[in-house]
Motif scaffolding. Structure first.
Motif, PDB file in Angstrom:
ATOM      1  N   TYR A  50       0.829  -1.213   0.000  1.00 47.30           N
ATOM      2  CA  TYR A  50       0.000   0.000   0.000  1.00 47.30           C
ATOM      3  C   TYR A  50       0.858   1.255   0.000  1.00 47.30           C
ATOM      4  O   TYR A  50       0.531   2.239  -0.662  1.00 47.30           O
ATOM      5  CB  TYR A  50      -0.951  -0.017   1.200  1.00 47.30           C
ATOM      6  N   ARG A  54      -0.101   3.975  -2.768  1.00 47.23           N
ATOM      7  CA  ARG A  54      -0.844   5.138  -2.261  1.00 47.23           C
ATOM      8  C   ARG A  54      -0.506   6.453  -2.973  1.00 47.23           C
ATOM      9  O   ARG A  54      -1.419   7.188  -3.383  1.00 47.23           O
ATOM     10  CB  ARG A  54      -0.630   5.265  -0.747  1.00 47.23           C
ATOM     11  N   GLU A 120      -8.618   3.383   4.233  1.00 51.46           N
ATOM     12  CA  GLU A 120      -8.334   4.584   5.039  1.00 51.46           C
ATOM     13  C   GLU A 120      -9.366   5.671   4.788  1.00 51.46           C
ATOM     14  O   GLU A 120     -10.044   5.683   3.746  1.00 51.46           O
ATOM     15  CB  GLU A 120      -6.919   5.119   4.762  1.00 51.46           C
ATOM     16  N   SER A 122     -12.418   8.520   6.463  1.00 48.65           N
ATOM     17  CA  SER A 122     -13.677   8.466   7.191  1.00 48.65           C
ATOM     18  C   SER A 122     -14.713   9.290   6.446  1.00 48.65           C
ATOM     19  O   SER A 122     -14.358  10.295   5.815  1.00 48.65           O
ATOM     20  CB  SER A 122     -13.446   9.047   8.589  1.00 48.65           C
ATOM     21  N   LYS A 137     -12.882   2.180   8.289  1.00 48.81           N
ATOM     22  CA  LYS A 137     -11.773   1.248   8.058  1.00 48.81           C
ATOM     23  C   LYS A 137     -12.132  -0.195   8.449  1.00 48.81           C
ATOM     24  O   LYS A 137     -12.600  -0.441   9.558  1.00 48.81           O
ATOM     25  CB  LYS A 137     -10.532   1.703   8.836  1.00 48.81           C
ATOM     26  N   GLU A 287      -4.793  -5.165   9.625  1.00 49.09           N
ATOM     27  CA  GLU A 287      -4.039  -4.638  10.770  1.00 49.09           C
ATOM     28  C   GLU A 287      -2.828  -5.527  11.017  1.00 49.09           C
ATOM     29  O   GLU A 287      -2.937  -6.746  10.898  1.00 49.09           O
ATOM     30  CB  GLU A 287      -4.976  -4.700  11.984  1.00 49.09           C
ATOM     31  N   GLU A 303       0.420  -3.346   7.191  1.00 47.71           N
ATOM     32  CA  GLU A 303      -0.978  -2.918   7.135  1.00 47.71           C
ATOM     33  C   GLU A 303      -1.361  -2.389   5.746  1.00 47.71           C
ATOM     34  O   GLU A 303      -0.606  -1.634   5.139  1.00 47.71           O
ATOM     35  CB  GLU A 303      -1.207  -1.829   8.189  1.00 47.71           C
ATOM     36  N   SER A 304      -2.526  -2.820   5.278  1.00 43.91           N
ATOM     37  CA  SER A 304      -3.141  -2.386   4.017  1.00 43.91           C
ATOM     38  C   SER A 304      -2.507  -2.974   2.752  1.00 43.91           C
ATOM     39  O   SER A 304      -2.876  -2.594   1.651  1.00 43.91           O
ATOM     40  CB  SER A 304      -3.179  -0.852   3.908  1.00 43.91           C
TER      41      SER A 304
END
Ligand code: GTQ
Length: 347
Positions: A50, A54, A120, A122, A137, A287, A303-304
């Motif tokens: 990731y 990203r 990721e 919100s 998430k 996670e 993570e991810s």
């Protein structure tokens, strides 16, 4: 049986003759079509990190407005299958989708089935057939074949999720198409995970003859899955896999026709063997960090990150942390293989 004949053993005139009639001798191709004992696999065990993807995804947010993208997605393509075929495994498409504050990914429906797993951000949401599903998430949102769906973002900062679709399978069947629609009328009520299907073991009362909804539960909040895994881990013997299946609460069976979903917890310091099976799969790290050994190839994950697992592969998972658990999400085509009658679990 002894080795089958090769095409060169046939007279050139015969070869040309059948070719002109769109006929093909099977026997020289027999072993490729039906190998002995184990399938030939082009799918490679690979990892998409990731942290590498990203910046390119965020850059796409600057380069391409949502109106010009429809869905702003970077596909995770398995090099063994040809990048242009955008396949993570032979049946599974995986994409990383970016949506920025205030953007909407317009309403449509299509023949492939999809799920989203939030990575990721919100404030994102998906509306499925008028049901508004919040996306935080680790939440899993289903958008099964034929159901209207559109995405939006009411928060701040980028929202990214993993898309998984049975697109390669539906393309193979020459059955993919999408229909665009007007924005949906959103029902002003909580999604079914917060209302009709609040707890495992309880479903809305209905007389048993009445048909059950085909897709009763479209959202599986991560907080609840994590809590359920943690409780299960306490009673699971060491060395055994702590794993939960995402199912249709009305039937207890697969929640989608082609792809199946499960969540795995690796306890602190734990190394486990995943039962070897005949389905291809994708693992996504919700996670934690550790190592995956897939058919002898060791890949360290954080993570991810997302990994491709070929059919029949031997998989070993290790949690590198000694104090905290790791959580992985698995997507596989076991439901399809079961329907076809050849799903196998080995050892
Ligand atoms: O969000 O509906 O990654 O239609 C690929 C195709 C996402 C979606 C993808 C899609 C979608």
């Amino acid at each position: 049986m002894s080795a089958v004949a090769t095409i060169d053993e046939l007279p050139a005139a015969y070869r040309q003759g059948v070719t002109a009639k769109n006929l093909v001798p099977l026997w020289p191709l027999m072993r490729a079509a039906l190998p002995h004992n184990k399938p030939n696999r082009r799918t490679q065990p690979v990892i998409w990190r990731y942290r590498d993807a990203r910046p390119d995804l965020l850059k796409a947010g600057e380069l391409t407005p949502i109106e010009k993208a429809e869905r702003r997605v970077l596909a995770l393509a398995n090099p063994g299958l040809g990048l242009e075929n955008i396949q993570a495994t032979p049946s599974i498409f995986i994409g990383l989708q970016l949506i920025l504050p205030g953007e909407t990914a317009p309403n449509h429906r299509h023949t492939p089935s999809a799920v989203r797993m939030v990575i990721e951000g919100s404030g994102g949401f998906t509306v499925v057939q008028g049901e508004k599903c919040p996306m935080e998430k680790g939440d899993l949102i289903l958008t099964p074949a034929g159901l209207w769906h559109e995405h939006g973002h009411e928060g701040t900062g980028p929202v990214v999720w993993l898309d998984a679709l049975d697109l390669p399978l539906v393309r193979l069947l020459e059955a993919t198409y999408a229909i665009e629609g007007e924005p949906q009328a959103v029902r002003n009520e909580p999604d079914s995970s917060q209302s009709r299907y609040r707890r495992a073991g309880l479903v809305p009362y209905r007389a048993f003859e009445t048909p059950r909804p085909r897709y009763p539960l479209l959202r599986f909040p991560w907080a609840e899955v994590r809590e359920a895994l943690t409780a299960l881990s306490v009673i699971t013997p060491h060395g055994a896999l702590v794993r939960l299946a995402y199912v249709n609460p009305e039937t207890g069976r697969d929640c989608m026709p082609v792809l199946g979903f499960s969540a795995i917890m690796l306890r602190p310091g734990e190394t486990v063997t995943v039962p070897r099976h005949s389905a291809s799969a994708v693992l996504h790290v919700i996670e934690g960090d550790g190592e995956a050994e897939i058919d002898g190839v060791t890949l360290s994950f954080s993570e991810s990150d997302t990994l491709a697992v070929p059919t029949h592969a031997q998989v070993l998972l290790a949690n590198r942390q000694t104090k905290s658990p790791a959580f992985l999400f698995q997507i596989d085509d076991a439901p399809l293989q079961r329907k076809c009658g050849f799903y196998e679990v080995f050892d």
